[in-house]
Design an enzyme around this catalytic site. Structure first.
Site, short mmCIF file in Angstrom:
data_model
loop_
_atom_site.label_atom_id
_atom_site.label_comp_id
_atom_site.label_asym_id
_atom_site.label_seq_id
_atom_site.Cartn_x
_atom_site.Cartn_y
_atom_site.Cartn_z
N HIS A 177 -7.92 -2.50 -0.43
CA HIS A 177 -6.61 -2.22 -0.18
C HIS A 177 -5.91 -3.40 0.94
CE1 HIS A 177 -2.99 0.82 0.06
NE2 HIS A 177 -2.64 -0.16 0.17
N GLU B 234 -8.90 6.80 -0.56
CA GLU B 234 -9.29 5.73 0.36
C GLU B 234 -9.60 6.14 1.47
OE1 GLU B 234 -5.69 3.24 0.38
OE2 GLU B 234 -6.19 2.33 -1.73
#
Length: 325
Positions: free
Chosen positions: A284, A265
């Site tokens: 997220h 990420e």
């Protein structure tokens, strides 16, 4: 000198909530990690509230007065559990503070995949009005079977919304199996993982990241799903093998996916899954609501007060629960 709380997370207004909700009788220092204020406050801090990285033995030697590390997140795969044990410092996560937001986001992703929301938006914004023209296949959630992997606080909320709000059949797989009475009251049924995968229209992942769950959704397990099924992951990114998922989505092994988390990420720009039209993505942010931030702050300070009173804190990490009587 007042006991010091070091609050390290300032994003999304958390610093403002901390300043407004700080308990009396404590000195509150709001300082992100790696700042001079954080470095200065850490050796004197008795309570650390927030998410920091690198909590190894050296961290605890520097923060030698710590009585509690209170995470603001539910996930704790970044925590060095053995270093915390050696330092005899309890570490707690945040008691499902984000469970409602994540559960709602899970339903959002299911609906977005089922109703091809991104495609509808793109076509409409470009002036391509479908009207009565041939349209993609849309689906309803009513009567579908939802398989939840990980029936923790978030999984239970997803089950409640899906069952009561959409009249779905809900089944689950978890290391902790509910008693029959609780299954009846929640209207859920336990299934072995292969059973769940083979009989669910929607599979939703809500497990923590452990050695058992890393890459648990892989080529083998995806092959056990039905061709019309979809996969949702609002848990931890590395639970899903993205290469295997890409193959399953492009070969028709499964029909679609909704992803809020990724193994890396942010994901690389050339990650193949990002370009698929049967996938809905979010960065997220499933748990990122104003209400979540308030609950996170409240829960963190509640645990500080508990420890200060000599009580056992809530939401101790499972691996460290034996540290505190």
């Amino acid at each position: 000198m007042l006991p010091k709380i070091l609050f390290t997370t300032v994003m999304d207004g958390l610093d403002r909530h901390a300043a407004e909700m700080a308990p009396e009788g404590f000195e509150l220092v709001i300082a992100p990690q790696f700042t001079p204020a954080y470095t200065a406050a850490l050796p004197e801090a008795e309570y650390l509230v927030g998410n920091v990285h690198g909590m190894d033995d050296g961290f605890y030697r520097t923060a030698s007065r710590l009585k509690l590390v209170q995470l603001l997140s539910a996930g704790y795969d970044h925590v060095d559990l053995e270093a915390a044990r050696r330092a005899a410092v309890p570490v707690c996560n945040n008691g499902g503070a984000n469970s409602r937001a994540v559960a709602e986001h899970t339903i959002l992703l299911i609906l977005a995949v089922y109703r091809r929301l991104i495609l509808q938006h793109d076509l409409t914004s470009k002036g391509l009005w479908l009207g009565n023209k041939p349209m993609p296949t849309f689906h309803e959630m009513h009567g579908r079977t939802l398989g939840i992997i990980g029936l923790g606080t978030i999984g239970k909320r997803v089950a409640r919304i899906a069952g009561r709000g959409f009249d779905m059949k809900v089944q689950y797989n978890d290391l902790v199996r509910l008693g029959e009475d609780e299954e009846d009251s929640r209207n859920v049924r336990y299934r072995l993982l292969p059973e769940l995968l083979a009989t669910s229209d929607i599979v939703s992942c809500h497990v923590p990241l452990t050695s058992l769950t890393r890459n648990m959704i892989n080529a083998r397990t995806l092959a056990q799903m039905q061709p019309h099924a979809i996969l949702i992951n609002c848990g931890r990114g590395p639970v899903v093998d993205l290469a295997a998922l890409h193959e399953a989505l492009t070969t028709g092994r499964i029909a679609g996916a909704g992803l809020d988390v990724f193994p890396q990420e942010p994901p690389p720009a050339d990650e193949p899954v990002l370009s698929l039209d049967n996938v809905v993505l979010s960065p997220h942010l499933a748990g990122a609501s104003r209400e979540t931030r308030i609950r996170q702050t409240r829960n963190g300070f509640d645990n500080v007060l508990r420890v200060a009173r000599g009580e056992r804190p809530l939401w101790l990490l499972p691996e460290l629960r034996d540290m505190v009587a």
